[in-house]
Design an enzyme around this catalytic site. Structure first.
Site, PDB file in Angstrom:
ATOM      1  NE  ARG A 165      16.425  11.408  39.634  1.00  0.00           N
ATOM      2  CZ  ARG A 165      17.362  10.454  39.664  1.00  0.00           C
ATOM      3  NH1 ARG A 165      18.518  10.690  40.268  1.00  0.00           N
ATOM      4  NH2 ARG A 165      17.151   9.296  39.087  1.00  0.00           N
ATOM      5  CB  SER A 237      11.213   8.655  38.105  1.00  0.00           C
ATOM      6  OG  SER A 237      12.044   7.550  37.858  1.00  0.00           O
ATOM      7  CD  GLU A 333      12.898  12.646  38.564  1.00  0.00           C
ATOM      8  OE1 GLU A 333      13.244  11.640  39.207  1.00  0.00           O
ATOM      9  OE2 GLU A 333      13.058  12.767  37.334  1.00  0.00           O
TER      10      GLU A 333
HETATM   11  P1  FAD Z   1      13.423  20.112  30.766  1.00  0.00           P
HETATM   12  O1  FAD Z   1      12.398  19.074  31.030  1.00  0.00           O
HETATM   13  O2  FAD Z   1      13.271  20.938  29.543  1.00  0.00           O
HETATM   14  O3  FAD Z   1      13.512  21.085  32.021  1.00  0.00           O
HETATM   15  C1  FAD Z   1      13.589  20.564  33.325  1.00  0.00           C
HETATM   16  C2  FAD Z   1      13.715  21.734  34.315  1.00  0.00           C
HETATM   17  O4  FAD Z   1      14.966  22.373  34.151  1.00  0.00           O
HETATM   18  C3  FAD Z   1      12.663  22.823  34.089  1.00  0.00           C
HETATM   19  O5  FAD Z   1      12.305  23.352  35.342  1.00  0.00           O
HETATM   20  C4  FAD Z   1      13.407  23.867  33.246  1.00  0.00           C
HETATM   21  O6  FAD Z   1      12.890  25.167  33.435  1.00  0.00           O
HETATM   22  C5  FAD Z   1      14.821  23.750  33.791  1.00  0.00           C
HETATM   23  N1  FAD Z   1      15.877  24.022  32.785  1.00  0.00           N
HETATM   24  C6  FAD Z   1      16.152  23.274  31.679  1.00  0.00           C
HETATM   25  N2  FAD Z   1      17.228  23.778  31.039  1.00  0.00           N
HETATM   26  C7  FAD Z   1      17.631  24.866  31.744  1.00  0.00           C
HETATM   27  C8  FAD Z   1      18.688  25.822  31.590  1.00  0.00           C
HETATM   28  N3  FAD Z   1      19.547  25.783  30.562  1.00  0.00           N
HETATM   29  N4  FAD Z   1      18.783  26.827  32.513  1.00  0.00           N
HETATM   30  C9  FAD Z   1      17.924  26.905  33.552  1.00  0.00           C
HETATM   31  N5  FAD Z   1      16.905  26.026  33.749  1.00  0.00           N
HETATM   32  C10 FAD Z   1      16.760  25.025  32.853  1.00  0.00           C
HETATM   33  N6  FAD Z   1      16.336  11.773  34.952  1.00  0.00           N
HETATM   34  C11 FAD Z   1      17.309  11.248  35.749  1.00  0.00           C
HETATM   35  O7  FAD Z   1      17.874  11.950  36.598  1.00  0.00           O
HETATM   36  N7  FAD Z   1      17.676   9.939  35.628  1.00  0.00           N
HETATM   37  C12 FAD Z   1      17.110   9.109  34.726  1.00  0.00           C
HETATM   38  O8  FAD Z   1      17.469   7.948  34.652  1.00  0.00           O
HETATM   39  C13 FAD Z   1      16.097   9.634  33.876  1.00  0.00           C
HETATM   40  N8  FAD Z   1      15.484   8.844  32.966  1.00  0.00           N
HETATM   41  C14 FAD Z   1      14.508   9.348  32.163  1.00  0.00           C
HETATM   42  C15 FAD Z   1      13.909   8.517  31.212  1.00  0.00           C
HETATM   43  C16 FAD Z   1      12.922   8.986  30.370  1.00  0.00           C
HETATM   44  C17 FAD Z   1      12.281   8.064  29.357  1.00  0.00           C
HETATM   45  C18 FAD Z   1      12.518  10.342  30.456  1.00  0.00           C
HETATM   46  C19 FAD Z   1      11.481  10.884  29.538  1.00  0.00           C
HETATM   47  C20 FAD Z   1      13.102  11.191  31.411  1.00  0.00           C
HETATM   48  C21 FAD Z   1      14.101  10.690  32.276  1.00  0.00           C
HETATM   49  N9  FAD Z   1      14.723  11.501  33.239  1.00  0.00           N
HETATM   50  C22 FAD Z   1      15.729  10.997  34.032  1.00  0.00           C
HETATM   51  C23 FAD Z   1      14.297  12.901  33.425  1.00  0.00           C
HETATM   52  C24 FAD Z   1      14.986  13.895  32.447  1.00  0.00           C
HETATM   53  O9  FAD Z   1      15.571  13.226  31.364  1.00  0.00           O
HETATM   54  C25 FAD Z   1      16.067  14.724  33.149  1.00  0.00           C
HETATM   55  O10 FAD Z   1      15.519  15.410  34.237  1.00  0.00           O
HETATM   56  C26 FAD Z   1      16.718  15.738  32.195  1.00  0.00           C
HETATM   57  O11 FAD Z   1      17.822  16.344  32.826  1.00  0.00           O
HETATM   58  C27 FAD Z   1      15.751  16.820  31.747  1.00  0.00           C
HETATM   59  O12 FAD Z   1      16.392  17.552  30.732  1.00  0.00           O
HETATM   60  P2  FAD Z   1      15.579  18.500  29.766  1.00  0.00           P
HETATM   61  O13 FAD Z   1      16.575  19.276  28.972  1.00  0.00           O
HETATM   62  O14 FAD Z   1      14.583  17.737  29.012  1.00  0.00           O
HETATM   63  O15 FAD Z   1      14.882  19.470  30.826  1.00  0.00           O
HETATM   64  N1  EPU Z   2       9.886  -1.504  41.716  1.00  0.00           N
HETATM   65  C1  EPU Z   2       8.707  -2.196  41.882  1.00  0.00           C
HETATM   66  N2  EPU Z   2       7.735  -2.028  40.945  1.00  0.00           N
HETATM   67  C2  EPU Z   2       7.884  -1.226  39.863  1.00  0.00           C
HETATM   68  C3  EPU Z   2       9.089  -0.510  39.700  1.00  0.00           C
HETATM   69  C4  EPU Z   2      10.085  -0.670  40.651  1.00  0.00           C
HETATM   70  O1  EPU Z   2       8.538  -2.920  42.840  1.00  0.00           O
HETATM   71  O2  EPU Z   2       6.947  -1.133  39.056  1.00  0.00           O
HETATM   72  C5  EPU Z   2      10.963  -1.694  42.718  1.00  0.00           C
HETATM   73  C6  EPU Z   2      11.780  -2.953  42.475  1.00  0.00           C
HETATM   74  O3  EPU Z   2      12.109  -3.494  43.729  1.00  0.00           O
HETATM   75  C7  EPU Z   2      13.053  -2.409  41.842  1.00  0.00           C
HETATM   76  C8  EPU Z   2      13.189  -1.057  42.525  1.00  0.00           C
HETATM   77  O4  EPU Z   2      11.852  -0.606  42.678  1.00  0.00           O
HETATM   78  O5  EPU Z   2      14.154  -3.222  42.103  1.00  0.00           O
HETATM   79  C9  EPU Z   2      14.015  -0.045  41.758  1.00  0.00           C
HETATM   80  O6  EPU Z   2      13.510   0.072  40.434  1.00  0.00           O
HETATM   81  P1  EPU Z   2      14.435   0.628  39.238  1.00  0.00           P
HETATM   82  O7  EPU Z   2      15.760  -0.005  39.289  1.00  0.00           O
HETATM   83  O8  EPU Z   2      13.640   0.540  37.985  1.00  0.00           O
HETATM   84  O9  EPU Z   2      14.688   2.113  39.645  1.00  0.00           O
HETATM   85  P2  EPU Z   2      13.738   3.263  40.226  1.00  0.00           P
HETATM   86  O10 EPU Z   2      14.082   3.446  41.669  1.00  0.00           O
HETATM   87  O11 EPU Z   2      12.327   3.044  39.885  1.00  0.00           O
HETATM   88  C10 EPU Z   2      15.523   5.099  39.786  1.00  0.00           C
HETATM   89  C11 EPU Z   2      15.522   6.485  39.216  1.00  0.00           C
HETATM   90  C12 EPU Z   2      15.582   6.402  37.696  1.00  0.00           C
HETATM   91  C13 EPU Z   2      16.864   5.711  37.292  1.00  0.00           C
HETATM   92  C14 EPU Z   2      16.866   4.297  37.899  1.00  0.00           C
HETATM   93  C15 EPU Z   2      18.183   3.585  37.659  1.00  0.00           C
HETATM   94  C16 EPU Z   2      14.374   7.936  40.775  1.00  0.00           C
HETATM   95  C17 EPU Z   2      13.148   8.690  41.083  1.00  0.00           C
HETATM   96  N3  EPU Z   2      14.354   7.220  39.654  1.00  0.00           N
HETATM   97  O12 EPU Z   2      14.304   4.493  39.381  1.00  0.00           O
HETATM   98  O13 EPU Z   2      15.611   7.725  37.178  1.00  0.00           O
HETATM   99  O14 EPU Z   2      16.980   5.610  35.892  1.00  0.00           O
HETATM  100  O15 EPU Z   2      16.679   4.402  39.334  1.00  0.00           O
HETATM  101  O16 EPU Z   2      19.177   4.171  38.435  1.00  0.00           O
HETATM  102  O17 EPU Z   2      15.350   8.009  41.523  1.00  0.00           O
HETATM  103  C18 EPU Z   2      14.179   9.518  36.477  1.00  0.00           C
HETATM  104  O18 EPU Z   2      14.661  10.167  37.408  1.00  0.00           O
HETATM  105  O19 EPU Z   2      13.352   9.995  35.671  1.00  0.00           O
HETATM  106  C19 EPU Z   2      14.606   8.127  36.298  1.00  0.00           C
HETATM  107  C20 EPU Z   2      14.104   7.345  35.337  1.00  0.00           C
END
Ligand code: FAD
Ligand code: EPU
Length: 337
Positions: A165, A237, A333
């Site tokens: 991240r 997250s 994050e």
């Molecule tokens: P924004 O939120 O618009 O911007 C994020 C940052 O990037 C800001 O600081 C912005 O200034 C900068 N930025 C954006 N675009 C540019 C550009 N073109 N040039 C320079 N700077 C820029 N993330 C994960 O890694 N794994 C996950 O599994 C995951 N699951 C998610 C699930 C949900 C339901 C939600 C809501 C979010 C999740 N995220 C996850 C977080 C998010 O989707 C990612 O971080 C995604 O890359 C953000 O993209 P965005 O275009 O919305 O960025």
């Molecule tokens: N857990 C709990 N309680 C909860 C949630 C999680 O105990 O309420 C524990 C469980 O043991 C579970 C473990 O945490 O097995 C991991 O949970 P999960 O698989 O849901 O993943 P996470 O670590 O919570 C991360 C990323 C997610 C990504 C998933 C799948 C980060 C900060 N988050 O979540 O990314 O989708 O793994 O790879 O690394 C994001 O970055 O926004 C995001 C959603």
């Protein structure tokens, strides 16, 4: 020159659904429009915020400058060998549309990153990751514009300083560049990554392991635990999973029957922040209109009508609970503005 909209509502441009406004908003669709916009913003003497899909951002108030949403689109094949295809993709493309495009063409590498909201331009910023895969594994180059030197820049993969991240764009280049295109190298002979979480279990219900089925499995798992931002505002997250010293894990194992952890090296492990937050009693809790999701303690939610300050406030309270109970300081994050 693209239009500059005044007092522009951002409620649909941030997945927390916060009703904030930008003093100005603009959406350049070409590199030329982008340069014109940047020059104009410089003349106006206003600060600028680059916004993608707003899915990793928390606005704590209106933005008193120009919000610029790079809207350069297009997926262009720039190299095609017997092993891989390199695609140059515009920052304004929706990330999941690119995943769908790749999977449909049998190109592997990003299928585990299905259904992550947001734009292609943001994918390198925090090196998006899920289900055992990170964007850095397929990113060849990031192309953009340096706001200080007003010049085009290309960052090779190794220059992006990708980490969990993390990247150079979240640190020393924060606020200093606009990413315009990202080049990905996708494999014609994909190696499936299915070891993480419940993927194998989910795949077993579908039969053959294919890119399309991995995508489906990931989407099913994600839909079962992550709230849909269109129904319940959130940014995924809220905190990163902390990497702690092995000694702390040994200490925790004396107090708890089961402590989930992922080894990093001899000395350190990653402990899920969701577990730490749940053990601190926060799962499903609500303070005013902000809360902690009932199925995933790492996701903070807007139950409707919350302000960014309310969400930040609950985040700070969670952080101090976890610090007091486990002596672990959670790092956000989400980008707070
Ligand atoms: P924004 O939120 O618009 O911007 C994020 C940052 O990037 C800001 O600081 C912005 O200034 C900068 N930025 C954006 N675009 C540019 C550009 N073109 N040039 C320079 N700077 C820029 N993330 C994960 O890694 N794994 C996950 O599994 C995951 N699951 C998610 C699930 C949900 C339901 C939600 C809501 C979010 C999740 N995220 C996850 C977080 C998010 O989707 C990612 O971080 C995604 O890359 C953000 O993209 P965005 O275009 O919305 O960025
Ligand atoms: N857990 C709990 N309680 C909860 C949630 C999680 O105990 O309420 C524990 C469980 O043991 C579970 C473990 O945490 O097995 C991991 O949970 P999960 O698989 O849901 O993943 P996470 O670590 O919570 C991360 C990323 C997610 C990504 C998933 C799948 C980060 C900060 N988050 O979540 O990314 O989708 O793994 O790879 O690394 C994001 O970055 O926004 C995001 C959603």
């Amino acid at each position: 020159m693209p239009e500059f909209f005044n007092d522009y509502p951002l409620n649909k441009l941030n997945t927390f659904g916060l009703p904030v406004k930008a003093k100005y908003f603009t959406k350049p669709k070409t590199e030329e429009e982008l340069i014109d916009s940047i020059n104009r913003i410089k003349q106006m003497g206003l600060p600028m915020l680059v916004l993608g899909g707003g899915s990793n951002i928390l606005f704590t108030r209106d933005y008193a400058g120009v919000v610029l949403q790079p809207s350069i689109t297009g997926i262009e094949e720039i190299e095609n060998t017997s092993d891989y295809i390199a695609l140059s993709v515009g920052a304004g493309e929706v990330w999941d549309n690119l995943v769908e495009y790749a999977v449909q063409r049998g190109l592997g590498g990003i299928e585990n990153l299905s259904n992550i909201p947001g734009s292609v331009g943001a994918s390198p910023i925090q090196n998006i990751g899920a289900y055992g895969v990170e964007a850095k594994e397929t990113i060849l180059q990031v192309m953009g514009f340096n706001l200080e030197t007003m010049s085009r820049v290309v960052w090779k993969n190794e220059e992006c300083q990708f980490g969990y991240r993390d990247s150079i764009f979240k640190r020393e280049l924060k606020g200093k560049v606009v990413i315009t295109n990202v080049i990905y190298r996708l494999s014609k002979h994909p190696k499936f990554v299915t070891h993480y979480g419940n993927i194998e279990h989910e795949l077993a219900k579908m039969g053959e392991t294919t890119l399309i089925n991995i995508r489906k499995a990931v989407i099913n798992i994600r839909n079962s635990k992550l709230p849909d931002p269109n129904k319940l505002g959130n940014a995924g997250s809220f905190f990163k999973n902390p990497i702690v010293h092995m000694d702390l894990l040994h200490e925790l194992k004396k107090r708890y029957d089961r402590v989930p952890s992922y080894p990093i090296d001899d000395k350190s492990v990653k402990i899920p922040a969701g577990w730490l937050i749940e053990q601190s009693g926060w799962k499903g809790k609500r303070l005013g209109n902000a809360g902690v999701h009932e199925n995933q303690a790492l996701v903070l939610v807007n139950h409707g009508g919350a302000t960014g300050v309310e969400i930040l406030n609950i985040a700070e309270q969670i952080r101090s609970s976890v610090q007091n109970r486990f002596n672990v300081m959670l790092e956000m994050e989400v980008n707070v503005v």
